[in-house]
Design a protein around this motif. Sequence first.
Motif, PDB file in Angstrom:
ATOM      1  N   TYR A 207      45.289  43.861  31.001  1.00  0.00           N
ATOM      2  CA  TYR A 207      44.398  45.468  31.726  1.00  0.00           C
ATOM      3  C   TYR A 207      43.975  46.279  30.769  1.00  0.00           C
ATOM      4  O   TYR A 207      42.897  46.703  30.900  1.00  0.00           O
ATOM      5  N   HIS A 208      45.056  45.924  29.442  1.00  0.00           N
ATOM      6  CA  HIS A 208      44.432  47.584  27.892  1.00  0.00           C
ATOM      7  C   HIS A 208      43.524  46.631  27.573  1.00  0.00           C
ATOM      8  O   HIS A 208      43.414  47.819  26.134  1.00  0.00           O
ATOM      9  N   TYR A 209      43.686  45.102  27.473  1.00  0.00           N
ATOM     10  CA  TYR A 209      42.935  44.998  25.707  1.00  0.00           C
ATOM     11  C   TYR A 209      41.757  43.827  26.187  1.00  0.00           C
ATOM     12  O   TYR A 209      40.696  44.269  25.847  1.00  0.00           O
ATOM     13  N   ASP A 210      42.289  42.374  26.962  1.00  0.00           N
ATOM     14  CA  ASP A 210      40.707  42.589  27.347  1.00  0.00           C
ATOM     15  C   ASP A 210      40.038  42.298  27.499  1.00  0.00           C
ATOM     16  O   ASP A 210      38.614  41.708  28.129  1.00  0.00           O
TER      17      ASP A 210
ATOM     18  N   ALA B 277      44.499  35.181  30.771  1.00  0.00           N
ATOM     19  CA  ALA B 277      45.687  35.934  31.641  1.00  0.00           C
ATOM     20  C   ALA B 277      45.850  34.854  33.426  1.00  0.00           C
ATOM     21  O   ALA B 277      46.851  35.287  33.433  1.00  0.00           O
ATOM     22  N   ALA B 278      44.523  35.198  33.079  1.00  0.00           N
ATOM     23  CA  ALA B 278      44.492  34.549  34.657  1.00  0.00           C
ATOM     24  C   ALA B 278      45.264  33.227  34.800  1.00  0.00           C
ATOM     25  O   ALA B 278      45.773  33.488  36.471  1.00  0.00           O
ATOM     26  N   SER B 279      45.405  32.797  34.187  1.00  0.00           N
ATOM     27  CA  SER B 279      46.036  31.517  34.123  1.00  0.00           C
ATOM     28  C   SER B 279      46.955  31.773  34.273  1.00  0.00           C
ATOM     29  O   SER B 279      48.583  31.051  35.313  1.00  0.00           O
TER      30      SER B 279
ATOM     31  N   GLU C 129      50.949  31.820  37.130  1.00  0.00           N
ATOM     32  CA  GLU C 129      52.393  30.900  35.972  1.00  0.00           C
ATOM     33  C   GLU C 129      53.291  31.775  37.048  1.00  0.00           C
ATOM     34  O   GLU C 129      54.724  30.991  36.726  1.00  0.00           O
ATOM     35  N   ARG C 130      53.232  32.904  35.963  1.00  0.00           N
ATOM     36  CA  ARG C 130      54.147  34.429  36.370  1.00  0.00           C
ATOM     37  C   ARG C 130      54.455  34.062  37.731  1.00  0.00           C
ATOM     38  O   ARG C 130      55.626  34.759  38.319  1.00  0.00           O
ATOM     39  N   GLN C 131      53.145  34.410  38.663  1.00  0.00           N
ATOM     40  CA  GLN C 131      53.495  35.084  39.570  1.00  0.00           C
ATOM     41  C   GLN C 131      54.246  33.228  40.068  1.00  0.00           C
ATOM     42  O   GLN C 131      54.889  33.752  41.220  1.00  0.00           O
ATOM     43  N   ALA C 132      54.632  32.488  40.235  1.00  0.00           N
ATOM     44  CA  ALA C 132      55.039  31.036  40.041  1.00  0.00           C
ATOM     45  C   ALA C 132      56.660  31.345  40.287  1.00  0.00           C
ATOM     46  O   ALA C 132      57.382  30.810  41.409  1.00  0.00           O
ATOM     47  N   ARG C 133      56.966  31.811  39.459  1.00  0.00           N
ATOM     48  CA  ARG C 133      58.227  32.185  38.945  1.00  0.00           C
ATOM     49  C   ARG C 133      59.219  33.058  40.004  1.00  0.00           C
ATOM     50  O   ARG C 133      60.123  32.963  39.861  1.00  0.00           O
ATOM     51  N   LEU C 134      57.685  33.797  39.777  1.00  0.00           N
ATOM     52  CA  LEU C 134      58.046  35.304  40.369  1.00  0.00           C
ATOM     53  C   LEU C 134      58.733  35.016  42.327  1.00  0.00           C
ATOM     54  O   LEU C 134      59.438  35.570  42.543  1.00  0.00           O
TER      55      LEU C 134
ATOM     56  N   GLN D 181      53.738  42.227  31.537  1.00  0.00           N
ATOM     57  CA  GLN D 181      53.588  41.485  29.925  1.00  0.00           C
ATOM     58  C   GLN D 181      52.682  41.078  30.166  1.00  0.00           C
ATOM     59  O   GLN D 181      50.740  41.491  29.168  1.00  0.00           O
ATOM     60  N   THR D 182      51.550  39.886  30.851  1.00  0.00           N
ATOM     61  CA  THR D 182      50.527  39.473  30.763  1.00  0.00           C
ATOM     62  C   THR D 182      49.743  39.880  31.410  1.00  0.00           C
ATOM     63  O   THR D 182      48.308  40.256  30.802  1.00  0.00           O
TER      64      THR D 182
END
Length: 246
Positions: A159-162, A174-176, A180-185, A153-154
């Motif tokens: 990739y498609h907007y920002d 988004a990079a930041s 966080e998303r990667q830590a959960r993954l 989602q992030t």
Amino acid sequence: MRVTRCAALALSFLLSTVPLAAAEAVPATGSPTDTELTSEVPELTAYHGAIARLWHEAWPNKDLETMTALLPDIESGAASIEEAVLPGILRDRLPKWNQGVIELVSRVGSYRRAVGSKDLQASLDAAEQLHAAYEQLVRVVRPALPEIDQFHQTLYKLYHYDLPAWNLDGIRTAASAMRERQARLDEARLPARLEAKRDEFESKRRLLGESVEALNRVVANGSDRGAIEEAVEALHARYVDLEAIF
């Protein structure tokens, strides 16, 4: 590089589609809607009602009368799925979705002929094949892990907007967020049904994490558009590699 990237993306998207379904159009600016970021096709979700009655009631009881009575719902539901529009976040799965829809429609035709012939065994076999085609479509839509879906989602917004709009603040945010998303993954565990893919998953998850860190280093060091675009493209490619495992 910006022209090359946009042209390549447009060509890739056009070549990946066939005239069965389309992904939602994505504007060049603004933010994605909640619907666009939701990995769900309402028409497929609604179809579960008819399939559940077929598979859990009529099929095990070898109830040809009920199987025949379900035919209108099975046909109308499949027709709705044929016309369904995938949310933007599922655009990369469009070819697999279209293949699955073709298979589903074919199985509905076989089911129609079987129940019309009043041949019980043929009807049971056709119902089993129809259920398998439905399950395959569900697997196309359903994320393998919620953590992968959250990461996507992030990445999707980036990739498609920002990035196309060169929203530098959005890119940095988004990079930041992806860190966080990667830590959960990194903490996520595959379900038992996917255990055979564990080694490949862990290897590609690690590579994705490296790309996330590389992007954060680039955006922290300045606003070099070429370097940032290159880092985002590398990250996106590694995400695609990870998701392709499933």
